[in-house]
Scaffold this motif. Structure first.
Motif, PDB file in Angstrom:
ATOM      1  N   TRP A   1       1.152 -11.319   7.454  1.00  0.00           N
ATOM      2  CA  TRP A   1      -0.231 -11.274   6.992  1.00  0.00           C
ATOM      3  C   TRP A   1      -0.277 -11.903   5.606  1.00  0.00           C
ATOM      4  O   TRP A   1       0.288 -11.354   4.656  1.00  0.00           O
ATOM      5  CB  TRP A   1      -0.787  -9.839   6.922  1.00  0.00           C
TER       6      TRP A   1
ATOM      7  N   TYR B   1       0.868  -1.182   0.000  1.00  0.00           N
ATOM      8  CA  TYR B   1       0.000   0.000   0.000  1.00  0.00           C
ATOM      9  C   TYR B   1       0.904   1.232   0.000  1.00  0.00           C
ATOM     10  O   TYR B   1       1.977   1.226   0.571  1.00  0.00           O
ATOM     11  CB  TYR B   1      -0.881   0.046   1.242  1.00  0.00           C
TER      12      TYR B   1
ATOM     13  N   ASN C   1      -9.138 -11.849   0.440  1.00  0.00           N
ATOM     14  CA  ASN C   1      -7.886 -11.231   0.830  1.00  0.00           C
ATOM     15  C   ASN C   1      -6.797 -12.207   0.398  1.00  0.00           C
ATOM     16  O   ASN C   1      -6.659 -13.288   0.956  1.00  0.00           O
ATOM     17  CB  ASN C   1      -7.841 -11.000   2.347  1.00  0.00           C
TER      18      ASN C   1
HETATM   19  C1  ADA Z   1      -5.031  -4.640   7.936  1.00  0.00           C
HETATM   20  C2  ADA Z   1      -5.955  -5.566   8.692  1.00  0.00           C
HETATM   21  C3  ADA Z   1      -5.993  -6.969   8.132  1.00  0.00           C
HETATM   22  C4  ADA Z   1      -6.070  -6.930   6.601  1.00  0.00           C
HETATM   23  C5  ADA Z   1      -4.824  -6.215   6.088  1.00  0.00           C
HETATM   24  C6  ADA Z   1      -4.823  -6.113   4.570  1.00  0.00           C
HETATM   25  O1  ADA Z   1      -3.776  -4.579   8.537  1.00  0.00           O
HETATM   26  O2  ADA Z   1      -5.612  -5.660  10.068  1.00  0.00           O
HETATM   27  O3  ADA Z   1      -7.149  -7.612   8.640  1.00  0.00           O
HETATM   28  O4  ADA Z   1      -7.206  -6.213   6.213  1.00  0.00           O
HETATM   29  O5  ADA Z   1      -4.802  -4.883   6.587  1.00  0.00           O
HETATM   30  O6  ADA Z   1      -4.808  -7.170   3.919  1.00  0.00           O
HETATM   31  O7  ADA Z   1      -4.851  -4.985   4.084  1.00  0.00           O
END
Ligand code: ADA
Length: 565
Positions: free
Chosen positions: A518, A435, A539
């Motif tokens: 993540w 991002y 996601n």
């Molecule tokens: C945020 C959020 C996650 C997910 C992530 C993303 O940090 O806490 O749940 O949404 O961004 O993939 O953008």
């Protein structure tokens, strides 16, 4: 498999299975106004199960009705425990309302009188419509799909007529000498001095006369042959307590966790956390997961050389945490929240439910040795007073409930947060090189190290020097199977290069005590136009896709995590 605690002397049974079902539609009043006696059940659904994870109701928002006809003794005090539902539920026994459940994913319970006769019916009305007033803990902008259904198992117990245990909290006083403190509570908050028999690991019980004050008592004792719980050797013990006609069995681990001089100490030794954010969900079943699915995920996490799981972004299934106890994973458990905005955080009902669900999470999970960190309100606005004030309250409530575990919150405003003093561990989510302000460079991986150092430099403040730090989220999306010689964003190659750089930067910065990538597996997210930033309305930052098929980044992370001790 029932989650601990167990109550061996109670007639207890899980109500999992195939229930009758009726789809009541989308344009309905609130659950409280529905006359359940007029429902005609003409379908079948599984419990646990999500009606909108099934093809027929995929994408639908409305009310589903589940019914189970069952035998239960007449005129007895009963207890119903539910592992969690969403988004909002109303439970009825023979058309009598038992409870309204407005805390998605939260384990709840209620006691009631079974009434006349042996044949009864349990009805659960489930509403998956978003409603900021009725269900302020879940919103359409949350980056995970808000399923409708009975997410987790239910258990029904016939309660003994006399004194009844509630819970027995087991906290470690001294690992080396296996000394623990039992803090027990009875359902009745009275003062009395009963005989309580207790013992460990199935050994014969010994009986004490114990002073109970307002339903609570404490026993300080040594666990015979007690062995420490560690990730490498997750020894578990059980303690059985018996009083009058009731009995409780709690399972626990002899371990301590605390923060000191910038380290996270497990049994007094520094530990470095390496692992993933994991949504408890599957593309075919939503959050109605099963032991087979949990064990596969845990096998994969072990194969990736992980020791750490952040249970994002809601209270975890107790059965899943039991497995984490048995397999020696270290878990950050947090209550439900996702980037809540000021107008949400100003809502008194939101604030009240945040407190209730967070205390409930701590009380429910209190004996899991795998749970080493408590969190809440992921990316909530801790840079504004309306959010920071609530986070301070939540941290205070957790400390009252459990002074033994550190507290944190995954901030996206860590440089400007107003409440870092409220946390024992400073955690932050960063996405440099993913991002950002539309960097002209198609592969801005250089931003990763620059951002790590910018944040760590800004956090070099005297008041934070002793606080451990966790990079609680960082990742890049990749569409499974998308291979690209240009290695651009959304390709598996870019994601592999990205996390290769992330792991290298983490390894080189010992100030960071933990990394949660993540995220573990792709997961369904919001629908609608917001999904234009989420190809497939998923996601896609998983190291595996939603069916747990590994992407090219898998072996990159596995190799790096093998080196981090
Ligand atoms: C945020 C959020 C996650 C997910 C992530 C993303 O940090 O806490 O749940 O949404 O961004 O993939 O953008």
């Amino acid at each position: 498999m029932s989650a601990y605690p167990h109550y061996p002397r109670r007639d207890s049974r899980k109500l999992d299975g195939v229930w009758e079902f009726a789809w009541l539609g989308e344009e309905l009043p609130q659950l409280e106004e529905i006359d359940a006696s007029r429902i005609v059940y003409n379908e079948l659904m599984a419990v646990p199960g999500c009606f909108d994870a099934a093809p027929k109701y995929a994408g639908k928002r409305g009310v589903g009705a589940y019914r189970l006809r069952l035998e239960a003794p007449a005129y007895r005090q009963m207890r119903l425990r539910i592992g969690g539902l969403g988004l909002r539920g109303r439970l009825l026994w023979d058309s009598r309302e038992l409870m309204i459940d407005e805390m998605p994913y939260s384990p709840l319970e209620c006691e009631f009188h079974s009434g006349p006769g042996r044949s009864h019916e349990l009805v659960i009305l489930v509403d998956n419509r978003f409603d900021a007033e009725a269900t302020p803990l879940m919103h359409p902008f949350y980056d995970f799909y808000g399923y409708g259904g009975v997410y987790r198992s239910l258990e029904l117990e016939t309660l003994p007529d006399g004194v009844r245990f509630d819970r027995v909290r087991v906290s470690t006083i001294d690992v080396k000498h296996a000394r623990v403190k039992l803090e027990g509570s009875f359902r009745s908050r009275s003062n009395f001095t009963p005989e309580i028999s207790f013992g460990f690991d199935g050994a014969p019980l010994k009986t004490l006369s114990v002073r109970v004050t307002e339903g609570k008592f404490t026993i300080d004792c040594i666990v015979p042959g007690g062995k420490a719980w560690t990730p490498a050797a997750p020894h578990l013990h059980t303690v059985t307590l018996r009083c009058a006609d009731d009995e409780i069995v709690e399972r626990f681990g002899i371990r301590t966790v605390r923060c000191s001089k910038g380290e996270i100490l497990l049994n007094g030794k520094p530990v470095r956390l390496k692992g993933y954010n994991r949504h408890d969900t599957h593309p075919q079943f939503g959050p109605a997961m099963t032991p087979a699915l949990w064990l596969e995920d845990l096998q994969i996490l072990r194969d990736l050389n992980c020791n750490f799981i952040r249970g994002c972004h809601y209270p975890q299934n107790q059965e899943f945490l039991d497995l984490c106890d048995q397999l020696g994973f270290l878990v950050w458990e947090e209550s439900l929240g996702w980037g809540d905005r000021v107008e949400v955080q100003e809502n008194p009902k939101f604030r009240e439910l945040q407190k209730r669900q967070t205390v409930n999470m701590v009380r429910t999970s209190i004996n899991h040795p795998s749970v080493i960190i408590w969190g809440f309100m992921n990316e909530g606005g801790d840079d504004k007073e309306v959010g920071a004030s609530l986070m301070r309250e939540l941290a205070g409530l957790i400390r009252q409930e459990d002074p033994t575990r550190p507290i944190t919150m995954a901030s996206m405003h860590v440089r400007t947060s107003l409440c870092l003093d409220a946390y024992d561990i400073i955690s932050f989510n960063l996405y440099p090189g993913w991002y950002g302000p539309g960097d002209p460079d198609p592969r801005p991986l250089h931003l990763i190290a620059e951002t790590f150092d910018d944040v760590l430099n800004k956090l070099k403040r005297p008041e934070l020097i002793d606080k451990p730090m966790i990079l609680s989220e960082i990742g890049a999306g990749a569409i499974y199977g998308w291979r690209d010689r240009v290695r651009t964003m959304w390709s598996e190659e870019y994601q592999a290069d990205y996390l290769d750089e992330v792991c290298r930067c983490f390894e080189a910065r010992p100030r960071l005590n933990g990394l949660a990538i993540w995220h573990f597996a792709d997961s369904r997210t919001y629908a609608g136009s917001a999904a234009l930033s989420r190809p497939r309305a998923f996601n896609n930052k998983g190291t595996l896709d939603e069916y747990r098929r590994p992407k090219g980044v898998y072996d990159v992370v596995k190799r790096h995590f093998a080196k981090i001790k």
